[in-house]
Each structure stands twice: as structure tokens, then as C-alpha cells.
Scaffold this motif. Structure first.
Motif, PDB file in Angstrom:
ATOM      1  N   UNK A   1      31.235   2.230  -0.636  1.00 45.11           N
ATOM      2  CA  UNK A   1      31.848   1.613   0.533  1.00 45.11           C
ATOM      3  C   UNK A   1      30.834   0.723   1.259  1.00 45.11           C
ATOM      4  N   UNK A   2      29.609   1.234   1.444  1.00 46.07           N
ATOM      5  CA  UNK A   2      28.570   0.467   2.129  1.00 46.07           C
ATOM      6  C   UNK A   2      28.210  -0.788   1.342  1.00 46.07           C
ATOM      7  N   UNK A   3      28.129  -0.674   0.027  1.00 44.59           N
ATOM      8  CA  UNK A   3      27.841  -1.845  -0.802  1.00 44.59           C
ATOM      9  C   UNK A   3      28.911  -2.909  -0.603  1.00 44.59           C
ATOM     10  N   UNK A   4      30.160  -2.495  -0.571  1.00 49.06           N
ATOM     11  CA  UNK A   4      31.247  -3.452  -0.366  1.00 49.06           C
ATOM     12  C   UNK A   4      31.187  -4.086   1.023  1.00 49.06           C
ATOM     13  N   UNK A   5      30.815  -3.299   2.030  1.00 45.10           N
ATOM     14  CA  UNK A   5      30.727  -3.808   3.405  1.00 45.10           C
ATOM     15  C   UNK A   5      29.617  -4.834   3.598  1.00 45.10           C
ATOM     16  N   UNK A   6      28.497  -4.630   2.913  1.00 44.23           N
ATOM     17  CA  UNK A   6      27.293  -5.402   3.212  1.00 44.23           C
ATOM     18  C   UNK A   6      26.801  -6.240   2.045  1.00 44.23           C
ATOM     19  N   UNK A   7      27.668  -6.523   1.075  1.00 48.14           N
ATOM     20  CA  UNK A   7      27.227  -7.323  -0.061  1.00 48.14           C
ATOM     21  C   UNK A   7      27.129  -8.798   0.322  1.00 48.14           C
ATOM     22  N   UNK A   8      26.296  -9.503  -0.378  1.00 48.60           N
ATOM     23  CA  UNK A   8      26.148 -10.943  -0.188  1.00 48.60           C
ATOM     24  C   UNK A   8      25.759 -11.309   1.234  1.00 48.60           C
ATOM     25  N   UNK A   9      26.379 -12.339   1.747  1.00 49.41           N
ATOM     26  CA  UNK A   9      26.006 -12.857   3.067  1.00 49.41           C
ATOM     27  C   UNK A   9      26.487 -11.970   4.210  1.00 49.41           C
TER      28      UNK A   9
END
Length: 190
Positions: free
Chosen positions: A110-118
Motif C-alpha cells: 500500500x505504501x509503495x503504491x501511495x509514494x511511488x514515482x513523483x
């Protein structure tokens, strides 16, 4: 046992991450991480006065998760004392999106999806893994009356040591044990 003696080499970079867990007087817990990246040579950087000097932190970042005993996050604070670009600290407030979430299965995804890329900062995002494991270690076994069975049910298949195929599970909680199929580990594929 330490690693084998390496070929002659010269140090260029050191990353240090320190995590600590604190019990607060209000019943909550602060889990803190501090990361620095330091180089042994000067690095050109127009955003930092022309260069970042040898021994000066290229990255110097902090994060605090305030959690309860159930690993629910009540507050997130992040700061950047040093970063490569002046605008980097503008992202720290976004990590407050973790407030109200609970560290547990699926939390890293979930955190990866929230804070990926820009939408995030690679380095602050990287701190979430040691923060989560520090939270678990800080509260263990204070989170509940821990028995081998409860611990095993919670940790089952989270890593090699807690595998449902392990001798530990077979010996102490045999009803959760599953006979292991032949597994092939190939280090060259890593």
C-alpha cells in the motif's frame, strides 16, 4: 562470522540508518528513523552552493511514526535536513497519508503504491521498511499475551525462519506444519 576479505578497495559512500522505538507517557509509541548518506569526495551540486563536500551529508532525513499497540499509525512526521534539491522537502507532508493505516500484511505494498514515482521520496519511502520492523520489535511481546502458537500464527510464512515448513513450526505448533516440497534456491538468479 564476517564476510570474506575483499579485494583492495577505497570507500566512496556510507549510508547509515538508525531506528529507535520509544514508549511515550500517553500510552502511544514513537518509532523513529534517521538516515544519512555521506560521500568521501566532493560532489558537484548547484542546488547546494556548487557542491556537497566530502564528509557532508548528501541526504540527512528523519521520520517518526507514532503508533498504538495494535500498530495503527496515529501521526507521521518527516523532515529533511539535507537533500540534493531545494524542492525535496516539499514532499515530506505527503507521508501523513499513512496516518490511520495499520502496519501489517499488505502495508508495504500500500505504501509503495501511495509514494511511488513523483508522489513520494525514494529515501523516505525506503525508511518505511526498517520503521515497520522496528515497530514490531519494539512492541514485541508487549502487544498481547504471546504464546508460541499466537506468535507463529501471526508470523507464519513472513520469512524463511517462520516458514510453515520449518523444524520450529513442526516441533512447537505441529498442526500448522506443512511438509516441504523440494525447493531449489539459486543464488545466481538474485
Amino acid at each position: 562470522m564476517p564476510l570474506n576479505k575483499p579485494v583492495r578497495r577505497a570507500l566512496h559512500h556510507t549510508r547509515q540508518i538508525q531506528c529507535q522505538g520509544f514508549e511515550r507517557e500517553d500510552g502511544l509509541w514513537d518509532i523513529e528513523a534517521h538516515m544519512t548518506d555521506v560521500k568521501t569526495h566532493n560532489v558537484d551540486n548547484a542546488e547546494r552552493g556548487g557542491y556537497v563536500g566530502a564528509g557532508e551529508p548528501f541526504h540527512d532525513m528523519w521520520m517518526r511514526l507514532t503508533i498504538d499497540r495494535s500498530l495503527k499509525i496515529h501521526q507521521v512526521e518527516a523532515e529533511m535536513d539535507a537533500s540534493p534539491f531545494r524542492h525535496c522537502p516539499g514532499i515530506v507532508g505527503r507521508f501523513r497519508l499513512l496516518e490511520g493505516t495499520r502496519i501489517g500484511p499488505g502495508w508495504h505494498r500500500m505504501a509503495r503504491d501511495m509514494f511511488s514515482g513523483i508522489q513520494g521520496c525514494t529515501h523516505l519511502h525506503e525508511l518505511l521498511t526498517p520503521l515497520a520492523t522496528t515497530a514490531v520489535q519494539t512492541l514485541w511481546p508487549l502487544t498481547e499475551e504471546i504464546t508460541v502458537e499466537k506468535a507463529t500464527e501471526r508470523m507464519l510464512d513472513t520469512c524463511h525462519g517462520w516458514s510453515r515448513h520449518s523444524d520450529f513450526v513442526r516441533k512447537y505448533v505441529p498442526h500448522l506444519y506443512v511438509e516441504e516440497e523440494t525447493l531449489q534456491y539459486n543464488d545466481s538468479e538474485s
